[in-house]
Scaffold this active site. Structure first.
Site, short mmCIF file in Angstrom:
data_model
loop_
_atom_site.label_atom_id
_atom_site.label_comp_id
_atom_site.label_asym_id
_atom_site.label_seq_id
_atom_site.Cartn_x
_atom_site.Cartn_y
_atom_site.Cartn_z
CG HIS A 138 -2.08 0.94 1.05
ND1 HIS A 138 -2.02 2.28 1.37
CD2 HIS A 138 -3.30 0.73 0.52
CE1 HIS A 138 -3.18 2.84 1.06
NE2 HIS A 138 -3.97 1.93 0.53
CD GLU B 115 -8.82 -3.63 -3.87
OE1 GLU B 115 -9.88 -4.02 -3.33
OE2 GLU B 115 -8.78 -2.80 -4.77
N1 CMC Z 1 3.95 -7.33 -4.84
C1 CMC Z 1 5.28 -7.32 -5.10
N2 CMC Z 1 6.07 -6.26 -4.95
C2 CMC Z 1 5.48 -5.14 -4.49
C3 CMC Z 1 4.12 -5.08 -4.19
C4 CMC Z 1 3.34 -6.23 -4.39
N3 CMC Z 1 2.04 -6.24 -4.13
N4 CMC Z 1 3.83 -3.84 -3.77
C5 CMC Z 1 4.97 -3.13 -3.82
N5 CMC Z 1 5.96 -3.93 -4.26
C6 CMC Z 1 7.36 -3.56 -4.47
C7 CMC Z 1 7.45 -2.63 -5.65
O1 CMC Z 1 7.63 -3.33 -6.87
C8 CMC Z 1 8.65 -1.79 -5.29
O2 CMC Z 1 9.81 -2.50 -5.67
P1 CMC Z 1 11.02 -1.73 -6.42
O3 CMC Z 1 11.47 -0.71 -5.41
O4 CMC Z 1 12.01 -2.81 -6.68
O5 CMC Z 1 10.43 -1.11 -7.63
C9 CMC Z 1 8.61 -1.76 -3.77
O6 CMC Z 1 7.81 -2.84 -3.34
C10 CMC Z 1 8.02 -0.50 -3.24
O7 CMC Z 1 6.72 -0.35 -3.78
P2 CMC Z 1 6.16 1.08 -4.09
O8 CMC Z 1 6.46 1.39 -5.52
O9 CMC Z 1 6.67 2.06 -3.12
O10 CMC Z 1 4.63 0.92 -3.88
P3 CMC Z 1 3.60 2.02 -4.28
O11 CMC Z 1 3.33 2.85 -3.08
O12 CMC Z 1 3.90 2.74 -5.50
O13 CMC Z 1 2.40 1.08 -4.64
C11 CMC Z 1 0.60 -0.34 -4.54
C12 CMC Z 1 1.39 0.72 -3.77
C13 CMC Z 1 -0.66 -0.67 -3.75
C14 CMC Z 1 0.22 0.18 -5.91
C15 CMC Z 1 1.48 -1.61 -4.67
O14 CMC Z 1 1.76 -2.13 -3.39
C16 CMC Z 1 0.85 -2.66 -5.56
O15 CMC Z 1 1.00 -2.59 -6.78
N6 CMC Z 1 0.12 -3.65 -4.95
C17 CMC Z 1 -0.55 -4.66 -5.77
C18 CMC Z 1 -1.85 -4.12 -6.32
C19 CMC Z 1 -2.89 -3.92 -5.25
O16 CMC Z 1 -3.05 -4.73 -4.35
N7 CMC Z 1 -3.63 -2.82 -5.38
C20 CMC Z 1 -4.66 -2.44 -4.42
C21 CMC Z 1 -4.21 -1.32 -3.57
S1 CMC Z 1 -5.20 -1.13 -2.08
C22 CMC Z 1 -6.62 -0.32 -2.67
C23 CMC Z 1 -6.53 1.12 -2.47
O17 CMC Z 1 -6.54 1.60 -1.31
O18 CMC Z 1 -6.44 1.81 -3.49
#
Ligand code: CMC
Length: 361
Positions: free
Chosen positions: A244, A303
């Site tokens: 998240h 989710e």
């Molecule tokens: N699975 C694998 N790796 C992950 C995941 C995951 N679910 N979430 C984050 N990471 C990795 C990401 O790839 C990044 O790695 P790197 O630094 O090597 O690129 C690292 O962890 C840090 O992630 P981040 O980019 O800081 O995460 P973000 O804040 O941009 O993204 C997120 C948050 C929810 C989009 C992401 O965790 C994700 O894509 N989760 C899967 C999709 C999901 O479950 N979405 C529903 C979100 S909850 C509903 C809502 O409140 O909107």
């Protein structure tokens, strides 16, 4: 400034607070624990709208029922072209048929629209005729009746209310920010809600729970979880239902929904063994994510158990994001009104990094 704007405060709001360090969600002065499983969706919408509409009735049930009946006439626009689209695209297209405006009547039509249109789209895609709304029913009860063509049990109605309340508002998430940007131009509530739906549908926001079911189905049994998850991460995939932007601990909404799924399983609405299987996959995912990203706290988000809850209520996975919109629409409307009441046009700056025009020699 980071590209994802996580270090930018873009609004002051009375709607909700997301404490990502402690895993606490407050909606208009009430913790999620006080609301989930206790309030109905109508109560939550009243709470969010309070102070932002002069003519707000103390109980929205009758007015929202009447709005469902009113918007149902737009279901006639559901042609085969729209039925070939994804449920969220078809639902959004029907919502776009509603007139723009800023009054309570527009707000109520928009509150009703994702519910009425999603039920009609899901039935239409299954080759079944739409079921007209029953204005006398509470919102969650009528959604399930319109979806399945028969009354739902109280346990199912309570579970859907818990879900809709739990996802009704959540700080300045991407879809709410989109709705506020649109509202800040004074475009109207329908435009703001359409922007919210469009931002919500992406898998990084509200589009994740359908793929959670695909993941569970592909894993099949707990013994396969580690190998499946490791190969997904090796491909560079993200695990849906985990991680998240704000929470550094478990998303409190995950537990609210898990409790609701458990309550439903007592009345045997949930497939036997489904919760235990999901818990085993969740435990494997959390352990592997810890190994995979030791420096980043990645925990279960809303989710994961959304997927189990909506599956048990007979929503097809392709329509899960539409159900998210049925709840979050209350937040979008309230934020849009708050933005118009106190906010200026949202118009940030960008830094140009492209080439400069060639100087004349
Ligand atoms: N699975 C694998 N790796 C992950 C995941 C995951 N679910 N979430 C984050 N990471 C990795 C990401 O790839 C990044 O790695 P790197 O630094 O090597 O690129 C690292 O962890 C840090 O992630 P981040 O980019 O800081 O995460 P973000 O804040 O941009 O993204 C997120 C948050 C929810 C989009 C992401 O965790 C994700 O894509 N989760 C899967 C999709 C999901 O479950 N979405 C529903 C979100 S909850 C509903 C809502 O409140 O909107």
């Amino acid at each position: 400034m980071s590209d994802g704007l996580e270090d930018v405060v873009a609004a002051h709001t009375v709607m909700s607070e997301v404490d990502g360090q402690r895993g606490v969600l407050i909606i208009r002065g009430h913790s999620l624990d006080e609301l989930a499983g206790r309030a109905r969706f109508e109560d939550l919408a009243s709470l969010l709208f309070s102070g932002f509409f002069d003519d707000l009735p103390s109980d929205l049930t009758a007015a929202l029922g009447a709005a469902r009946v009113e918007v149902f006439s737009e279901v006639a626009g559901l042609d085969t072209g729209l039925l070939d689209r994804s449920p969220i695209e078809a639902m959004r297209a029907l919502t776009a048929r509603l007139a723009d405006g800023d009054d309570l009547a527009t707000a109520l039509r928009l509150l009703a629209a994702p519910a009425v249109f999603t039920a009609a789209v899901v039935r239409g895609q299954a080759g079944e005729a739409p079921v007209p709304p029953d204005a006398s029913l509470p919102h969650a009860a009528d959604i399930l009746r319109m979806l399945r063509g028969k009354p739902a049990t109280q346990a199912q109605i309570d579970a859907l209310d818990t879900y809709l309340v739990t996802v009704s508002d959540h700080g300045l998430n991407a879809s709410t920010f989109a709705a506020r940007v649109i509202a800040s131009t004074r475009a109207g509530l329908t435009s703001a809600v359409l922007g919210g739906i469009s931002a919500l549908r992406g898998p990084l926001h509200g589009g994740a729970p359908g793929p959670v079911i695909e993941m569970l189905d592909e894993i099949g049994q707990p013994a396969n979880a580690r190998a499946w998850i490791e190969s997904a991460l090796a491909r560079g995939d993200r695990l849906m239902g985990f991680g998240h932007r704000v929470y550094r601990v478990r998303d409190p909404r995950a537990d609210a929904l898990k409790t609701a799924v458990r309550k439903m399983s007592e009345g045997s609405n949930v497939r036997p063994g489904r919760v235990a299987f999901a818990e085993a996959v969740e435990a494997a995912a959390l352990a592997i994510l810890k190994e995979h990203k030791p420096d980043r706290a990645l925990d279960t988000n809303v989710e994961f158990y959304t997927a189990l809850l909506l599956e048990a209520l007979d929503f097809p996975p392709a329509a899960f994001t539409c159900v998210f919109a049925m709840g979050r629409v209350a937040g979008w409307i309230a934020h849009a009104r708050e933005q118009v009441a106190g906010g200026r046009l949202i118009r940030p700056q960008s830094i140009y990094v492209g080439p400069q025009p060639r100087q004349a020699a």
